[in-house]
Design an enzyme around this catalytic site. Structure first.
Site, PDB file in Angstrom:
ATOM      1  N   GLY A  14      20.801  22.762  -0.026  1.00 33.19           N
ATOM      2  CA  GLY A  14      21.088  22.812   1.411  1.00 33.19           C
ATOM      3  C   GLY A  14      20.691  24.144   2.008  1.00 33.19           C
ATOM      4  O   GLY A  14      21.451  24.780   2.729  1.00 33.19           O
ATOM      5  N   ALA A  15      19.424  24.556   1.694  1.00 36.45           N
ATOM      6  CA  ALA A  15      19.076  25.971   1.853  1.00 36.45           C
ATOM      7  C   ALA A  15      18.467  26.360   3.190  1.00 36.45           C
ATOM      8  O   ALA A  15      18.299  27.538   3.433  1.00 36.45           O
ATOM      9  CB  ALA A  15      18.103  26.350   0.736  1.00 36.45           C
ATOM     10  N   ARG A  17      19.227  26.449   6.398  1.00 33.68           N
ATOM     11  CA  ARG A  17      19.895  27.140   7.512  1.00 33.68           C
ATOM     12  C   ARG A  17      21.197  27.753   7.031  1.00 33.68           C
ATOM     13  O   ARG A  17      21.592  27.580   5.871  1.00 33.68           O
ATOM     14  CB  ARG A  17      20.157  26.174   8.672  1.00 33.68           C
ATOM     15  CG  ARG A  17      20.938  24.937   8.275  1.00 33.68           C
ATOM     16  CD  ARG A  17      21.443  24.203   9.483  1.00 33.68           C
ATOM     17  NE  ARG A  17      20.358  23.735  10.341  1.00 33.68           N
ATOM     18  CZ  ARG A  17      19.718  22.583  10.216  1.00 33.68           C
ATOM     19  NH1 ARG A  17      20.054  21.752   9.230  1.00 33.68           N
ATOM     20  NH2 ARG A  17      18.767  22.214  11.041  1.00 33.68           N
ATOM     21  N   VAL A  66      21.231  15.824  -2.436  1.00 31.63           N
ATOM     22  CA  VAL A  66      22.062  16.170  -3.606  1.00 31.63           C
ATOM     23  C   VAL A  66      23.047  15.060  -3.991  1.00 31.63           C
ATOM     24  O   VAL A  66      23.667  15.132  -5.045  1.00 31.63           O
ATOM     25  CB  VAL A  66      22.840  17.497  -3.405  1.00 31.63           C
ATOM     26  CG1 VAL A  66      21.893  18.666  -3.236  1.00 31.63           C
ATOM     27  CG2 VAL A  66      23.848  17.407  -2.260  1.00 31.63           C
ATOM     28  N   ASN A  92      25.409  24.801  -2.515  1.00 32.47           N
ATOM     29  CA  ASN A  92      25.752  25.207  -1.151  1.00 32.47           C
ATOM     30  C   ASN A  92      25.800  24.039  -0.162  1.00 32.47           C
ATOM     31  O   ASN A  92      26.502  24.102   0.837  1.00 32.47           O
ATOM     32  CB  ASN A  92      24.718  26.247  -0.684  1.00 32.47           C
ATOM     33  CG  ASN A  92      24.805  26.533   0.794  1.00 32.47           C
ATOM     34  OD1 ASN A  92      25.679  27.271   1.239  1.00 32.47           O
ATOM     35  ND2 ASN A  92      23.913  25.932   1.585  1.00 32.47           N
ATOM     36  N   SER A 144      35.697  26.712   0.050  1.00 28.26           N
ATOM     37  CA  SER A 144      36.120  27.192   1.371  1.00 28.26           C
ATOM     38  C   SER A 144      37.576  27.620   1.284  1.00 28.26           C
ATOM     39  O   SER A 144      38.346  27.048   0.488  1.00 28.26           O
ATOM     40  CB  SER A 144      35.995  26.057   2.395  1.00 28.26           C
ATOM     41  OG  SER A 144      36.674  26.401   3.593  1.00 28.26           O
ATOM     42  N   TYR A 157      37.574  17.334   3.851  1.00 24.98           N
ATOM     43  CA  TYR A 157      36.864  18.577   3.497  1.00 24.98           C
ATOM     44  C   TYR A 157      37.724  19.440   2.569  1.00 24.98           C
ATOM     45  O   TYR A 157      37.235  19.967   1.560  1.00 24.98           O
ATOM     46  CB  TYR A 157      36.538  19.310   4.797  1.00 24.98           C
ATOM     47  CG  TYR A 157      35.710  20.566   4.662  1.00 24.98           C
ATOM     48  CD1 TYR A 157      34.348  20.500   4.343  1.00 24.98           C
ATOM     49  CD2 TYR A 157      36.263  21.819   4.896  1.00 24.98           C
ATOM     50  CE1 TYR A 157      33.577  21.659   4.247  1.00 24.98           C
ATOM     51  CE2 TYR A 157      35.509  22.978   4.815  1.00 24.98           C
ATOM     52  CZ  TYR A 157      34.156  22.891   4.488  1.00 24.98           C
ATOM     53  OH  TYR A 157      33.403  24.043   4.403  1.00 24.98           O
ATOM     54  N   ALA A 159      40.095  18.448   0.581  1.00 27.76           N
ATOM     55  CA  ALA A 159      40.190  17.797  -0.734  1.00 27.76           C
ATOM     56  C   ALA A 159      38.923  18.048  -1.540  1.00 27.76           C
ATOM     57  O   ALA A 159      38.979  18.354  -2.738  1.00 27.76           O
ATOM     58  CB  ALA A 159      40.420  16.295  -0.559  1.00 27.76           C
ATOM     59  N   LYS A 161      36.779  20.566  -1.166  1.00 26.88           N
ATOM     60  CA  LYS A 161      36.642  21.986  -1.522  1.00 26.88           C
ATOM     61  C   LYS A 161      37.686  22.405  -2.560  1.00 26.88           C
ATOM     62  O   LYS A 161      37.394  23.239  -3.426  1.00 26.88           O
ATOM     63  CB  LYS A 161      36.733  22.854  -0.255  1.00 26.88           C
ATOM     64  CG  LYS A 161      35.570  22.650   0.729  1.00 26.88           C
ATOM     65  CD  LYS A 161      34.215  22.866   0.092  1.00 26.88           C
ATOM     66  CE  LYS A 161      33.083  23.006   1.105  1.00 26.88           C
ATOM     67  NZ  LYS A 161      31.760  23.082   0.469  1.00 26.88           N
ATOM     68  N   ILE A 190      32.631  31.500   9.153  1.00 26.46           N
ATOM     69  CA  ILE A 190      31.318  32.139   9.165  1.00 26.46           C
ATOM     70  C   ILE A 190      30.502  31.528  10.307  1.00 26.46           C
ATOM     71  O   ILE A 190      30.551  30.311  10.531  1.00 26.46           O
ATOM     72  CB  ILE A 190      30.579  31.899   7.819  1.00 26.46           C
ATOM     73  CG1 ILE A 190      31.495  32.212   6.614  1.00 26.46           C
ATOM     74  CG2 ILE A 190      29.273  32.685   7.754  1.00 26.46           C
ATOM     75  CD1 ILE A 190      31.961  33.636   6.469  1.00 26.46           C
TER      76      ILE A 190
END
Ligand code: NAD
Length: 251
Positions: A14-15, A17, A66, A92, A144, A157, A159, A161, A190
């Site tokens: 997932g590179a 951006r 992925v 990522n 996260s 999300y 769960a 992470k 971020i």
């Protein structure tokens, strides 16, 4: 005294951006030959490869979803046929589908768990074969702080992470004796497309609660990922490092 540049090979999923892009640039500057994985945006992927080349680095962009095992197999094979080895995998790629549990569809649940958690499983499983042969390697998972402290509206999300934290620690125990480290980085808020969607009022409130007084930048996370990939982190495994400006301090 500056560290020796690496001659290793790193895949970042997932590179194109956000954090993934910053990680690719940081690893390329550290000397890694970088495989920038992306799912759809050829133009962004090529612009990243060009940016790295302009800085004197080496990178290729490889398309793969992925969540699809055949794609992931192709990503690892493509890396090995291009560069001959694999030293670092940065899991990522991630998505959010935020809503309260009462309104959450099964599709929203599955999409988030499949991308964030199963994606890391598929990529790690494929990557540890060449790493085991080399008896060295480093896997870094983007979890996260939400996976550590929870967040209303993000049960799927959080769960996924939190699952990644358990995955990181368990895999670290499985492959440590083969010289492979497995760690996680837990960013706070971020500035990327993922947080662009938050209302300005909420961002303002969050900012006042961050001891370092600002939201993070992708580069703030990239530096920590590059450290975990480096020989300086050779005795760290199963760790979860928060990069959140002090927002969620452990008690
Ligand atoms: P982003 O949306 O800018 O980047 C995520 C990338 O993952 C995108 O390029 C997207 O195309 C890619 N992706 C999604 N599904 C994919 C798939 N199936 N196959 C391949 N690629 C896929 O988000 P970001 O903020 O840069 O997030 C990067 C990682 O950091 C994510 O795992 C995210 O959960 C995590 N994170 C971000 C924050 C933040 O505040 N931005 C906080 C904590 C954790």
């Amino acid at each position: 005294m500056s560290a020796e540049p690496s001659s290793g090979v790193a895949i970042v999923t997932g590179a194109v951006r956000g954090i993934g892009r910053a990680v690719c640039l940081e690893l390329a500057r550290a000397g890694y030959r970088v495989v920038a994985n992306y799912r759809g945006d050829d133009e962004l992927a090529q612009s990243l490869v060009s940016e790295i080349a302009q800085e004197g680095g080496h990178a290729v962009a490889l398309r793969a979803d992925v969540t699809v095992a055949d794609d992931v197999a192709g990503l690892i094979e493509g890396t090995l046929s291009t560069f001959g080895r694999l030293d670092v995998l940065v899991n990522n790629a991630g998505i959010t589908r935020d809503t309260l549990l009462m309104r959450m569809s099964e599709t929203d649940w599955d999409a988030v768990l499949t991308t964030n958690l199963k994606g890391a499983f598929l990529c790690s499983k494929a990557a540890i074969r060449p790493m085991m042969r080399q008896r060295s390697g480093s896997i870094i998972n983007l979890t996260s702080v939400v996976g550590l402290v929870g967040n209303a509206g993000q049960t799927n999300y959080a769960a996924a992470k939190a699952g990644l934290v358990g995955f990181t620690k368990s895999l670290a125990k499985e492959v440590g004796s083969r010289g492979i480290t497995v760690n996680a980085v837990a960013p706070g808020f971020i500035e990327t497309r993922l947080t662009d969607v938050l209302p300005d009022e909420l961002k303002g409130t969050i900012q006042t609660q961050i001891p370092l007084g600002r939201m993070g930048r992708p580069e703030d996370v990239a530096g920590v990922v590059a450290f975990l990939a480096s020989p300086a982190a050779r005795y760290i495994t199963g760790a979860v490092i928060s990069v959140d400006g002090g927002l969620f301090m452990a008690t």
